[in-house]
Each structure stands twice: as C-alpha cells, then as structure tokens.
Motif scaffolding. Structure first.
Motif, PDB file in Angstrom:
ATOM      1  N   GLU A   5       0.832  -1.208   0.000  1.00 27.20           N
ATOM      2  CA  GLU A   5       0.000   0.000   0.000  1.00 27.20           C
ATOM      3  C   GLU A   5       0.868   1.260   0.000  1.00 27.20           C
ATOM      4  O   GLU A   5       0.558   2.242  -0.684  1.00 27.20           O
ATOM      5  N   ILE A   6       1.980   1.214   0.756  1.00 25.77           N
ATOM      6  CA  ILE A   6       2.908   2.353   0.792  1.00 25.77           C
ATOM      7  C   ILE A   6       3.500   2.600  -0.589  1.00 25.77           C
ATOM      8  O   ILE A   6       3.536   3.727  -1.081  1.00 25.77           O
ATOM      9  N   LEU A   7       3.962   1.514  -1.240  1.00 31.21           N
ATOM     10  CA  LEU A   7       4.559   1.641  -2.572  1.00 31.21           C
ATOM     11  C   LEU A   7       3.553   2.183  -3.586  1.00 31.21           C
ATOM     12  O   LEU A   7       3.903   2.954  -4.480  1.00 31.21           O
ATOM     13  N   LYS A   8       2.291   1.748  -3.436  1.00 33.77           N
ATOM     14  CA  LYS A   8       1.231   2.242  -4.315  1.00 33.77           C
ATOM     15  C   LYS A   8       1.047   3.746  -4.137  1.00 33.77           C
ATOM     16  O   LYS A   8       0.888   4.493  -5.112  1.00 33.77           O
ATOM     17  N   LYS A   9       1.069   4.205  -2.869  1.00 28.40           N
ATOM     18  CA  LYS A   9       0.923   5.641  -2.581  1.00 28.40           C
ATOM     19  C   LYS A   9       2.125   6.427  -3.094  1.00 28.40           C
ATOM     20  O   LYS A   9       1.978   7.532  -3.631  1.00 28.40           O
ATOM     21  N   VAL A  10       3.327   5.860  -2.904  1.00 27.95           N
ATOM     22  CA  VAL A  10       4.548   6.511  -3.409  1.00 27.95           C
ATOM     23  C   VAL A  10       4.451   6.686  -4.916  1.00 27.95           C
ATOM     24  O   VAL A  10       4.748   7.753  -5.455  1.00 27.95           O
ATOM     25  N   ARG A  11       4.026   5.625  -5.609  1.00 29.35           N
ATOM     26  CA  ARG A  11       3.911   5.663  -7.071  1.00 29.35           C
ATOM     27  C   ARG A  11       2.888   6.700  -7.521  1.00 29.35           C
ATOM     28  O   ARG A  11       3.118   7.443  -8.484  1.00 29.35           O
ATOM     29  N   LYS A  12       1.765   6.769  -6.817  1.00 30.67           N
ATOM     30  CA  LYS A  12       0.713   7.735  -7.151  1.00 30.67           C
ATOM     31  C   LYS A  12       1.227   9.167  -7.028  1.00 30.67           C
ATOM     32  O   LYS A  12       1.002  10.010  -7.905  1.00 30.67           O
ATOM     33  N   ILE A  13       1.930   9.442  -5.931  1.00 33.35           N
ATOM     34  CA  ILE A  13       2.488  10.783  -5.725  1.00 33.35           C
ATOM     35  C   ILE A  13       3.585  11.073  -6.745  1.00 33.35           C
ATOM     36  O   ILE A  13       3.689  12.167  -7.280  1.00 33.35           O
ATOM     37  N   GLU A  14       4.393  10.045  -7.060  1.00 31.37           N
ATOM     38  CA  GLU A  14       5.462  10.236  -8.046  1.00 31.37           C
ATOM     39  C   GLU A  14       4.887  10.628  -9.395  1.00 31.37           C
ATOM     40  O   GLU A  14       5.359  11.572 -10.042  1.00 31.37           O
ATOM     41  N   ILE A  15       3.865   9.914  -9.840  1.00 32.49           N
ATOM     42  CA  ILE A  15       3.262  10.195 -11.159  1.00 32.49           C
ATOM     43  C   ILE A  15       2.730  11.627 -11.222  1.00 32.49           C
ATOM     44  O   ILE A  15       2.971  12.353 -12.182  1.00 32.49           O
ATOM     45  N   LYS A  16       2.022  12.039 -10.167  1.00 34.11           N
ATOM     46  CA  LYS A  16       1.431  13.387 -10.144  1.00 34.11           C
ATOM     47  C   LYS A  16       2.499  14.478 -10.066  1.00 34.11           C
ATOM     48  O   LYS A  16       2.494  15.433 -10.852  1.00 34.11           O
ATOM     49  N   ARG A 144      12.724   7.469  -1.693  1.00 38.97           N
ATOM     50  CA  ARG A 144      12.862   7.168  -0.261  1.00 38.97           C
ATOM     51  C   ARG A 144      12.299   8.318   0.571  1.00 38.97           C
ATOM     52  O   ARG A 144      11.597   8.114   1.560  1.00 38.97           O
ATOM     53  N   ILE A 145      12.596   9.546   0.146  1.00 35.78           N
ATOM     54  CA  ILE A 145      12.081  10.736   0.837  1.00 35.78           C
ATOM     55  C   ILE A 145      10.548  10.737   0.834  1.00 35.78           C
ATOM     56  O   ILE A 145       9.909  10.971   1.862  1.00 35.78           O
ATOM     57  N   ILE A 146       9.954  10.437  -0.327  1.00 35.27           N
ATOM     58  CA  ILE A 146       8.485  10.404  -0.427  1.00 35.27           C
ATOM     59  C   ILE A 146       7.915   9.315   0.491  1.00 35.27           C
ATOM     60  O   ILE A 146       6.911   9.526   1.174  1.00 35.27           O
ATOM     61  N   ARG A 147       8.580   8.171   0.512  1.00 32.31           N
ATOM     62  CA  ARG A 147       8.116   7.068   1.368  1.00 32.31           C
ATOM     63  C   ARG A 147       8.113   7.479   2.843  1.00 32.31           C
ATOM     64  O   ARG A 147       7.171   7.207   3.577  1.00 32.31           O
ATOM     65  N   GLU A 148       9.163   8.171   3.260  1.00 36.87           N
ATOM     66  CA  GLU A 148       9.236   8.638   4.654  1.00 36.87           C
ATOM     67  C   GLU A 148       8.139   9.665   4.948  1.00 36.87           C
ATOM     68  O   GLU A 148       7.542   9.662   6.023  1.00 36.87           O
ATOM     69  N   LEU A 149       7.884  10.537   3.980  1.00 39.81           N
ATOM     70  CA  LEU A 149       6.834  11.550   4.155  1.00 39.81           C
ATOM     71  C   LEU A 149       5.460  10.902   4.337  1.00 39.81           C
ATOM     72  O   LEU A 149       4.613  11.404   5.066  1.00 39.81           O
ATOM     73  N   ILE A 150       5.259   9.771   3.679  1.00 41.89           N
ATOM     74  CA  ILE A 150       3.966   9.088   3.754  1.00 41.89           C
ATOM     75  C   ILE A 150       3.819   8.282   5.042  1.00 41.89           C
ATOM     76  O   ILE A 150       2.803   8.362   5.734  1.00 41.89           O
TER      77      ILE A 150
END
Length: 290
Positions: A5-16, A144-150
């Motif tokens: 679920e975390i990776l899915k959220k990271v990917r969603k934020i990355e795309i946007k 990694r930064i985005i993952r920590e933020l989430i």
C-alpha cells in the motif's frame, strides 16, 4: 499500512508530482536559484553587451580600459526539505489533511531539484528532530524521501521550528536552499530564522485549512488539541471564546509573515484544495527576476 500500500501511494504521488516538476517547475526552479552559488573565475576585457555591473573598477583603473569579472555558476545546488510532522498537520476539513498537501509539494520540489542534478535532503521535525536524511542525488533517493513523508510516525505531536533550524545550521555547513513546510502554528522561531537566513536561501511554505481560522457556533463540544492531546470542553456559543481563538490564529499568521520578511526569507501560503502549482510557479518567477 503494509509495504504494498505504501509503494502504491509513493507511485501515485510520483506520477502526479513528477509530471509537474518535469513540465512546469524544473526551468523555473533553476532560474530562481541560479546565481545563488557563483564563484569568481577571472577578469577579461569588456565586450559589447556585457553587464556594466560586472565591471572590475580596480583592474579597469590599473589598465585604463574596462575589464569585467567573469563568474562561473556552481552547477550543483543543495535543497533540504524541512517538514513539520507535528499533530496539527493531521487537520483537514476538505479533500485531505494538511500533511497530504505538504507531501505533494515536497515531492514536487524534490523532483524539480533532481531534474537540475541537485542534491535533496529531508528533515522531519516536531518539537525535536524526528528524522534527518542527508542530501543526495538521484530518483531512488527522492522515492525514499516520499516514502518517509507518507509512512513516518513521529514520536512527538508538538511543534518547535526553532529546534529544527538550529539542527540544520549545525549539520548544513555550506549554503543550501531550505524549504520549511508547516502550518507555522508556533511563535518562537524568529531569532533562529534570522541566523539561518544569513547563511541559507530560506522559504517558508505555510499550508492551512480554510476552516481553521474560526470556530463555528455549535454549542458546548469536547475538543482535542492535536499537539498536546488534551481534551477540553469548549463553549463555542461564547463570542469571546470564538474571538479569542481567531485572534490567536491570526497572530500566528502575522508572526509567520513578519518573521520571514525580517529574516530576508521568502513566503508562500497555500490553502488545502487550491492550486499550490500556481503559488509555487508565481513564487519562482518572482524570485527569478529579483
């Protein structure tokens, strides 16, 4: 939240946010901060079209003809995202919490930096330093930064911006671009901000909810302080109570704007639900022409 679920959220934020940084911000980001790190290279004879402000008057006087200073831009810049993870960031009455908007803005800035081949670091803070990731380059580092933020869970729910600035001054010796992302519900950081502003290029990004500047009249209600976790009964029917709350909120906004202005730092204020893209773009453009 599991890893998938975390990776899915990271990917969603990355795309946007990657799309925004690739097509909108990378050029504006570069032009806003270029020349902040310029090193003297040499002097040469003045040529038609040179900026008269770069004339070296000492050398000109010595040789009796105009000479200009030549500077080389330091290609590599360092950006550090200083992100408030205190309890008040989990407030939101519209589509999302302040925390979600802050994460998106931070990711957009991080991708803009790596597009420019710059280093990016992350500092998560409450009333203490919760996590520090030293600046590095590359996409995997930004992810990694985005993952920590989430997913990061802070130890404290309180806020102390001054402590975060003190820490940053101690670890970041070279000049850096600092973005402080917070709701800035704190009024004890001006003196520390002035010190940081002399060394670094500082910008405060205030993220707020449209309903947090006033309490509605809904009678006697139990309220939880997001930072202290204290539960109290509040008489929202009292005009004095409502006015007192609004007065405190407006005082923190005024303190934020004046503190950053006095420190020579930049400010951006963006409301949850409105386009932070326009706010960032307008700020970068304004900064680039100064």
């Amino acid at each position: 939240m599991d890893t998938k679920e975390i990776l899915k959220k990271v990917r969603k934020i990355e795309i946007k946010t990657r799309r925004l940084s690739d097509h909108i911000f990378s050029g504006e980001y570069h032009s806003s901060f270029k020349g902040r790190g310029m090193t003297f290279s040499e002097v040469r004879q003045y040529q038609y079209g040179d900026d008269v402000r770069s004339i070296d008057w000492n050398v000109t006087a010595r040789y009796n003809e105009p000479y200009v200073k030549v500077f080389e831009e330091e290609r590599e810049l360092t950006m550090v995202l200083m992100v408030d993870v205190s309890g008040s960031e989990f407030f939101g009455t519209t589509q999302q919490f302040k925390k979600n908007t802050i994460t998106e803005i931070a990711a957009t800035l991080a991708f803009s930096a790596i597009q420019n081949n710059d280093k990016v670091g992350l500092l998560l803070f409450s009333d203490q330093v919760e996590l520090y990731i030293p600046p590095k380059k590359g996409k995997s580092h930004v992810l990694r930064i985005i993952r920590e933020l989430i997913e990061f869970k802070p130890k404290s729910t309180k806020t102390n911006i001054s402590e975060a600035l003190k820490f940053m001054s101690s670890v970041q010796k070279k000049k850096a671009i600092l973005f402080i992302l917070s709701d800035f519900l704190d009024d004890t950081y001006e003196s520390t901000l002035k010190i940081a502003g002399k060394k670094h290029d500082v910008t405060g990004i205030r993220v707020f909810d449209k309903h947090e500047n006033a309490i509605p009249n809904i009678g006697l209600v139990p309220m939880i302080d997001a930072e202290t976790k204290e539960v109290m009964l509040v008489n929202t029917a009292s005009k004095k109570v409502r006015n007192s709350y609004t007065s405190y909120y407006l005082k923190t906004v005024d303190y934020f704007e004046k503190s950053f202005s006095h420190s020579g730092a930049g400010v951006i204020s963006t409301q949850i639900g409105e386009s932070y893209v326009k706010k960032l773009l307008g700020y970068f453009k304004q900064k680039g022409v100064r």
